[in-house]
Design an enzyme around this catalytic site. Structure first.
Site, short mmCIF file in Angstrom:
data_model
loop_
_atom_site.label_atom_id
_atom_site.label_comp_id
_atom_site.label_asym_id
_atom_site.label_seq_id
_atom_site.Cartn_x
_atom_site.Cartn_y
_atom_site.Cartn_z
N LYS A 16 53.15 7.57 -13.57
CA LYS A 16 51.82 7.93 -13.02
C LYS A 16 50.81 6.81 -13.28
O LYS A 16 50.10 6.39 -12.37
CB LYS A 16 51.29 9.23 -13.67
CG LYS A 16 52.16 10.43 -13.44
CD LYS A 16 51.55 11.68 -14.05
CE LYS A 16 51.39 11.64 -15.56
NZ LYS A 16 52.66 11.61 -16.32
N ARG A 91 46.53 19.59 -15.15
CA ARG A 91 47.80 19.74 -15.83
C ARG A 91 48.21 21.18 -16.01
O ARG A 91 49.26 21.46 -16.58
CB ARG A 91 47.67 19.14 -17.21
CG ARG A 91 48.52 17.90 -17.34
CD ARG A 91 48.06 17.22 -18.56
NE ARG A 91 49.08 16.49 -19.17
CZ ARG A 91 49.07 15.17 -19.23
NH1 ARG A 91 48.14 14.48 -18.64
NH2 ARG A 91 49.99 14.55 -19.89
N ARG A 128 58.40 1.85 -23.61
CA ARG A 128 57.02 1.62 -23.15
C ARG A 128 56.13 0.98 -24.21
O ARG A 128 56.20 1.28 -25.39
CB ARG A 128 56.37 2.94 -22.73
CG ARG A 128 54.87 2.76 -22.51
CD ARG A 128 54.22 3.87 -21.80
NE ARG A 128 54.29 5.13 -22.50
CZ ARG A 128 53.88 6.26 -21.97
NH1 ARG A 128 53.40 6.27 -20.74
NH2 ARG A 128 53.97 7.37 -22.65
N ARG A 160 52.65 3.51 -28.01
CA ARG A 160 51.74 4.64 -28.11
C ARG A 160 52.15 5.58 -29.25
O ARG A 160 53.33 5.79 -29.48
CB ARG A 160 51.75 5.43 -26.79
CG ARG A 160 50.47 5.28 -26.02
CD ARG A 160 50.56 5.83 -24.64
NE ARG A 160 50.82 7.26 -24.58
CZ ARG A 160 50.78 7.97 -23.46
NH1 ARG A 160 50.50 7.37 -22.32
NH2 ARG A 160 51.04 9.25 -23.46
N ARG A 171 56.04 17.21 -25.11
CA ARG A 171 55.28 16.94 -23.86
C ARG A 171 56.10 17.33 -22.64
O ARG A 171 55.56 17.87 -21.68
CB ARG A 171 54.90 15.46 -23.80
CG ARG A 171 53.67 15.14 -24.65
CD ARG A 171 53.68 13.70 -25.15
NE ARG A 171 53.63 12.73 -24.11
CZ ARG A 171 54.11 11.48 -24.23
NH1 ARG A 171 54.67 11.08 -25.36
NH2 ARG A 171 54.01 10.64 -23.23
#
Ligand code: AP5
Ligand code: MG
Length: 232
Positions: A16, A91, A128, A160, A171
């Site tokens: 995203k 969300r 990531r 992160r 998540r």
């Protein structure tokens, strides 16, 4: 000339942020990322940041009232009058209804869902890295050009804090239970376009732009920009 009002949906690691940044540049509209806004708020220790931090670290959703107020305020900024791409909002059903209400007649034009299998998103999240300053996404496969400093703003590029195994699992579970039902919600409004999010980022961007332009052209009977009124 106004640009489109877009929402980008997809599981954690679907791309995203990566794709929203490209759509924002293409249509010259702001990318509004609630995740980035919260990370900045946490870094600056603001009231919203203090409220959000523990939820983010656990991989839970930040309470709706905090998120909704933050997005409503952001949408009032002048740059959002010519369109926007929302990344990470809404969300859940409550947030989707709040967005419809806040936008009124100037509703979202299209919701694009990036479809990526779970095993692929897990691999992407493990590798990531992100810019602490502007949120630009990188990965160990696609690092910045120089020494883990952001190509765009020169900020430090790091892993992160919620990209841990436990928070990622949480998540993804929250996504299945609360966010995935929005696909049906926007299908019911005839606003959903599902796009294959696998393959190279450029291929995904190509699919997205073709999908968005053809859907919006069909609806306006003209260009993507159409002759819609500006927000404000
Ligand atoms: P948020 O920051 O939105 O995180 P997320 O939803 O968990 O999504 P991600 O950012 O993990 O994934 P992405 O789809 O953006 O993937 P990316 O482009 O980075 O939210 C964080 C937290 O904030 C939430 O958990 C919650 O606590 C809170 N929050 C935020 N919004 C909220 C809301 N509305 N309500 C309540 N709480 C909220 O890509 C991932 C990796 O893959 C990158 O390394 C990238 O380089 C790579 N990649 C991308 N595309 C490709 C490709 N095509 N091929 C190979 N690699 C690729
Ligand atoms: Mg993101």
């Amino acid at each position: 000339m106004p640009g489109p009002r877009l929402v980008i949906l997809g599981k954690q690691g679907a791309g995203k942020g990566t794709q929203a940044q490209r759509l924002a540049a293409h249509y010259r509209i702001p990318r509004i990322s609630t995740g980035d806004m919260f990370r900045t708020a946490v870094e600056h220790n603001t009231e919203a940041g203090q409220k959000a931090q523990k939820y983010m670290e656990a991989g839970e959703l930040v309470p709706d009232d905090v998120v909704i107020e933050m997005v409503e305020e952001r949408l009032k900024d002048s740059d959002a009058r010519r369109g926007f791409v929302l990344d990470g909002f809404p969300r859940n059903a409550e947030q989707a209804r709040a967005l419809d209400e806040a936008l009124g007649r100037k509703a979202v034009d299209l919701v694009v869902e990036l479809e990526v299998p779970t095993d692929v998103v897990l691999r992407r999240l493990a590798s990531r890295r992100v810019c602490l300053n502007c949120g630009a996404p990188y990965s160990t496969d696609r690092p910045p050009a120089q020494n883990w400093t952001c190509d765009i703003c020169g900020g430090a590029v790091v892993q992160r804090e919620d990209d841990t195994e436990a928070a990622i699992a949480r998540r993804l579970d929250v996504y299945t239970r609360q966010t995935e039902p929005l696909v049906a919600y926007y299908l019911g409004q005839d606003k959903l376009a599902s796009v294959d999010g696998t393959g190279q980022p450029d291929q995904v961007t190509g699919r997205l732009l073709r999908g968005i332009d053809s859907r919006l052209n069909r609806r306006s009977g003209g260009t993507v920009d159409g002759d819609r009124e500006e927000m404000g």
